[in-house]
Design a protein around this motif. Sequence first.
Motif, PDB file in Angstrom:
ATOM      1  N   PRO A 186     -24.079 115.948  71.539  1.00  0.00           N
ATOM      2  CA  PRO A 186     -23.893 115.394  72.884  1.00  0.00           C
ATOM      3  C   PRO A 186     -24.830 114.221  73.163  1.00  0.00           C
ATOM      4  O   PRO A 186     -24.475 113.290  73.898  1.00  0.00           O
ATOM      5  N   PHE A 187     -26.010 114.250  72.556  1.00  0.00           N
ATOM      6  CA  PHE A 187     -26.946 113.132  72.732  1.00  0.00           C
ATOM      7  C   PHE A 187     -26.381 111.858  72.107  1.00  0.00           C
ATOM      8  O   PHE A 187     -26.414 110.781  72.712  1.00  0.00           O
ATOM      9  N   ALA A 188     -25.852 111.975  70.889  1.00  0.00           N
ATOM     10  CA  ALA A 188     -25.298 110.803  70.199  1.00  0.00           C
ATOM     11  C   ALA A 188     -24.049 110.279  70.895  1.00  0.00           C
ATOM     12  O   ALA A 188     -23.786 109.069  70.898  1.00  0.00           O
ATOM     13  N   GLN A 189     -23.261 111.189  71.487  1.00  0.00           N
ATOM     14  CA  GLN A 189     -22.024 110.786  72.160  1.00  0.00           C
ATOM     15  C   GLN A 189     -22.255 110.427  73.627  1.00  0.00           C
ATOM     16  O   GLN A 189     -21.306 110.135  74.343  1.00  0.00           O
ATOM     17  N   LYS A 190     -23.508 110.454  74.030  1.00  0.00           N
ATOM     18  CA  LYS A 190     -23.913 110.134  75.404  1.00  0.00           C
ATOM     19  C   LYS A 190     -23.276 111.065  76.432  1.00  0.00           C
ATOM     20  O   LYS A 190     -22.984 110.647  77.557  1.00  0.00           O
ATOM     21  N   ALA A 191     -23.077 112.297  76.038  1.00  0.00           N
ATOM     22  CA  ALA A 191     -22.657 113.325  76.999  1.00  0.00           C
ATOM     23  C   ALA A 191     -23.931 113.928  77.592  1.00  0.00           C
ATOM     24  O   ALA A 191     -24.258 115.105  77.389  1.00  0.00           O
ATOM     25  N   TRP A 192     -24.649 113.082  78.312  1.00  0.00           N
ATOM     26  CA  TRP A 192     -26.008 113.429  78.701  1.00  0.00           C
ATOM     27  C   TRP A 192     -26.075 114.408  79.867  1.00  0.00           C
ATOM     28  O   TRP A 192     -27.088 115.077  80.053  1.00  0.00           O
ATOM     29  N   LYS A 193     -25.023 114.499  80.649  1.00  0.00           N
ATOM     30  CA  LYS A 193     -25.042 115.432  81.781  1.00  0.00           C
ATOM     31  C   LYS A 193     -25.143 116.867  81.291  1.00  0.00           C
ATOM     32  O   LYS A 193     -25.738 117.722  81.960  1.00  0.00           O
ATOM     33  N   GLU A 194     -24.565 117.140  80.140  1.00  0.00           N
ATOM     34  CA  GLU A 194     -24.691 118.466  79.529  1.00  0.00           C
ATOM     35  C   GLU A 194     -26.146 118.753  79.175  1.00  0.00           C
ATOM     36  O   GLU A 194     -26.640 119.876  79.378  1.00  0.00           O
ATOM     37  N   ILE A 195     -26.833 117.739  78.635  1.00  0.00           N
ATOM     38  CA  ILE A 195     -28.242 117.903  78.277  1.00  0.00           C
ATOM     39  C   ILE A 195     -29.091 118.126  79.529  1.00  0.00           C
ATOM     40  O   ILE A 195     -29.995 118.969  79.545  1.00  0.00           O
ATOM     41  N   VAL A 196     -28.795 117.366  80.579  1.00  0.00           N
ATOM     42  CA  VAL A 196     -29.521 117.513  81.840  1.00  0.00           C
ATOM     43  C   VAL A 196     -29.359 118.921  82.396  1.00  0.00           C
ATOM     44  O   VAL A 196     -30.319 119.558  82.855  1.00  0.00           O
ATOM     45  N   LYS A 197     -28.140 119.420  82.311  1.00  0.00           N
ATOM     46  CA  LYS A 197     -27.846 120.761  82.839  1.00  0.00           C
ATOM     47  C   LYS A 197     -28.567 121.835  82.045  1.00  0.00           C
ATOM     48  O   LYS A 197     -29.082 122.816  82.617  1.00  0.00           O
TER      49      LYS A 197
END
Length: 438
Positions: A186-197
């Motif tokens: 998710p970090f590489a794909q810039k799905a950053w909201k998942e990381i934030v959550k």
Amino acid sequence: MNMKVGLIQEQSLKLTMTKELQQAITLLQYSTVDLVSYLQEVTLENPLIDFIDKSSTTVFYHNKGNHTEEKENWIENVSKKGTSLHEYLRSQLCGLHFSPIERNAIEILIDAVDRNGYMKEDLSSLSIQFHVPEEVLEKQLHVLQTLDPVGVGARDLQECLLLQLQHRNDEMTSLAYNVVKEFFHPFAQKAWKEIVKETGLTLHQVQAIHDYIQCLNPRPGIQFEEEAPTYIVPDLIIEEKQGQWMVYYNDEFLPQIRMNASYEPLMGTGSDTEIKSYVVNKMQQCKWLVKSLEQRKDTLLRVMKEIIRRQPDFFVLKNHVLKPLTLKDIADELNIHESTVSRAVKDKYVQTPFGLYELKYFFTNRVASSDSDDTSAANVKKVIQQLVDNENKKKPLSDQKIADVLKKDYQMTVSRRTVAKYRDQLNIPSSSLRKRYD
């Protein structure tokens, strides 16, 4: 069924290529460097040809349109081979203690490291192939991964980044290590909201981690690249003199070819018809070679002059804007075959006051435009690059938005899919990957 056997006479047209024509075609498609190699081979087979090499040449280094120029002996341009990645890794084994099986295992692993520094070979396969226990290979891989350059021996990008982060020690390291280890995809794909959550980090912190990761080296072994540098010798040189563009054929690097006159007496003396036939054949080959070289020169000059005439914005106005131009356009104007133009521009370079360019650069497809003249794909790509460079990174332009701007502000009618294709060719990420959160 009536079966008859007999002789039937038919008339048909055939296009037969003579040796002279075949040679002319061959020489035309060669670059200058390849042409010199070809001429050297020919002269070894034909003693009647004198091959006079020139002691120096002008060497051009191709680098994004800019160039440097210097006179030097060609032999001095042979690259000085440095230490390879494998040699460098082995040099660090000195002082380390290994059992015979461990030494064998790490040697196998070093040989398996690819040019980028990665271990792409599966350890189980290496174990079967070299009859070394897999657990020994696994243990020695960890030893390999402690060597310099940092990140060498990684099995994928994620492991490569983690190895490099392990060698860093600052306030950002622990956060970056955790994100790369637990949320790499998710970090590489810039799905950053998942990381934030999942982590409680803010988007600004994830953006900072992203910028921090950019400082790492995804290809640690590439600094040991063993390929020799590429020297480009332009076939043509153009200069502007009093508002007129002059085209010159760059023959400084090409050897001088001439017939060896010492063999001519064999033509009129002696009764050995075999010797006489041999000399006649080699003399004819020499004449064909000289004529083919002249044809190559003439064709390249004509093609380049026509390119200049067809691209006035680039050369005369000097705004680097290219008009649509195809090989067929040049072929029709010069009354030659399109394949001849294709061979003439293949692997050929021209030195201009603006830098060194491949001849293919000046040919570009048409794109529909609101103006009376169609624009070129190269111009569309240029505008796309400018739009992306100047966009608000917090709200990057989508492909559809770029297409709308091209049509409204630049009178370029381009579909969203075409924008996406050109963006990929320019190595520009999608809008979601270009977005910043700071």
